[in-house]
Write an enzyme that holds these catalytic residues in place. Sequence first.
Site, PDB file in Angstrom:
ATOM      1  N   HIS A   1       0.851  -1.181   0.000  1.00 32.32           N
ATOM      2  CA  HIS A   1       0.000   0.000   0.000  1.00 32.32           C
ATOM      3  C   HIS A   1       0.885   1.229   0.000  1.00 32.32           C
ATOM      4  CE1 HIS A   1      -3.364   2.677   0.943  1.00 32.32           C
ATOM      5  NE2 HIS A   1      -4.144   1.677   0.602  1.00 32.32           N
TER       6      HIS A   1
ATOM      7  N   LYS B   1     -17.612   2.024  -1.068  1.00 30.42           N
ATOM      8  CA  LYS B   1     -17.602   3.201  -1.931  1.00 30.42           C
ATOM      9  C   LYS B   1     -18.758   3.171  -2.916  1.00 30.42           C
ATOM     10  CE  LYS B   1     -13.318   2.491  -3.167  1.00 30.42           C
ATOM     11  NZ  LYS B   1     -12.002   2.623  -3.848  1.00 30.42           N
TER      12      LYS B   1
END
Length: 703
Positions: free
Chosen positions: A31, A458
Amino acid sequence: MLTRLRDEGVPAGEVADLLARLRIEPVFTAHPTEAVRRALLEKEQTVVHRLVEDIDRGLTPQERRAGVGRIRQALTSAWQTNETPPEKPTVADEFEHVSFYLTEVLFRVLPVFFEDFAEAMEKVYGTTGDATLPSAMIGFGSWVGGDMDGNPNVGAHTIRDTLAAQRRQVLRAYRRDIDKLTGLLTQSLGRVAFSPALLDRLEDYRARLPEAAATIKPRHADMPYRSFLTLVAARLEATRNDADAGYPNADAFADDIRLLDESLCRNGGVQAGHFSVQRLRRRIDVFGFQLATLDLRQDSAIHESALAGLLDDAGWPEREAADRAARLQALLAGSGEDGSIEVPRRGHEDAASTLEVFATVAEALPRYGARAFGPYIVSMSRSAADALAVLALARVAGCVDGAGQVPLDVAPLFETVDDLDASADVLRSLFADPAYRAHLDARGGRQMVMLGYSDSAKDGGIVASRWALQQTQIALSALARESGVRIAFFHGRGGSLSRGGGKTERAVIAAPRGSVDGFLRLTEQGEVIHRKYGIRALALRNLEQTTGAVLRATLRPAPGRTARGEVARHRRRHRRAFARGLPRAGLRPRGFRAVLPRSHADRRDRTAAHRLAAQQARQRRRRVLAACDSVGLRLVAEPRRADRLVRRRQRAAAGDRRARHRRAGGDDARLAVPGQPRRRRRDGAGEVGHGDLRALFASRGGA
């Protein structure tokens, strides 16, 4: 957790049966928000080690001053170092970061986990020894070097490099352990006996490794264990260099350490090295020569583009899912005897890179073993054709085993709320396909399904996402039972709550009944890896809590919840209308009691009861103040359990009461209100407290 299970009537046999098939596998992902330099992580380890050394205040003043000096040195140099490098991290940099937690933390703490678990089992159920605990109950995975979804820098070359780097890292860690054992196991001939199998293996290695045998010092010739470990270290080094004298796989290395351990246990070595050898055996069983399984992930659109080039069909991605699935089924049915598919390769760029990935897998499997690769994850899976495309591309690239089957688990990833709702239909179509069902049978009859927490949140919001995830697990578990397939859920959780993060043990216990079933595989995103696995104590606690939650959710799961899904559906389709209570598209809010879980409704009732009690308390207080006013007294007392709302309203009303008393000419009859400074007359006249009110009113005949 074991104590709680025992108190609820779970016998030791039931726990042992579950441990035999238990599997917990954290998967570390790269990440960009977590790219801390490894040098800073090592300085943090230095600080932690110095603090632990003096945790019982057993160091001398001189040793303590030296430890504080090393802490100060590490902190100061860390403050003077940038947290992130000036350039964007490469795949190799990401691997270096993740490998720190694997080799420096988890590699060291894993045997301690098994020892603590065995001690807890002995304390609760009376079983002894940790040798009965299967090592397969814990494993680790990684996406670094294999996550091709949206990253053009990841491909066949990073897969090869990552596998080789992981192999070097774990072999280096084993070499450190072997060197320590060499100095520990110094038993001599004539003092203790040695097993004939070990002595025969030692002579065989002397003949096969003459150069390494020549390095054994003459004064060590009467120490068989030490001589044997010297030759084992030589074989590890040959393995690292890909020499012929190296170990062919981790099982051969484990067999050598097993011979050593058995000789120790049979010849008075239980208290003279067995403990350290047992720890090494645990590490070999879990980490092997691969350190962590490497997952592969690619977007389904890339597969469609590759097939469009191979089949010379530019409109392939726009075809209906049913048409693509039928074409792929015919393609798979026409594969050759060895399982491969002959398709003309027209040099399409996407097809070439995709086929190279599968060719790399076929090339790496004989060297690194089946445990080197995790599932092949198909992002944005929407139909059965997305999973069949993986099998077709693998067969075209020649990625098949001796039985003609693709040696990879295909895991569809459902990321949006609509995809989650349609997942049951997708898997039902796959289970009904003969070619895919044969693939499942070859993989042990288990289907892995990855659930996307972040993207679904989302897409539809947190509430709609969580509800869809719960319903998907329930529906797929029921479908798996009907189809005779074992389902394994892979949870793609993020770090924050909005991305599916939070306490792992709470999420596991709250999972639908039957969805865990002794298996937990979840992603550990880059930004939370350090929080969970930064130091050994934290890593050990996280593993223990996760294991306890899986035991609980499997053996004694929580009762099924009766919450309705209307909140989630309305949030996704009519968020604004539902929030404002507007009738839109036939939406009729039915009240919180109808749509909220019972616990939420009860909480609302408790809040209303608390408000009513506070209102009644304010009314009683006003009556007391009025009684004091009628007899010309002022009340001096502190409020009991008065909330902020009560105090604020009383302060706001204080000015009105003062003005009323001043107009009446009673300056000395001022009422003291809560929250104001307490002012006393010097003679104390005209003041009472709560404790005097009852007697005062009784003497004056007041009520």
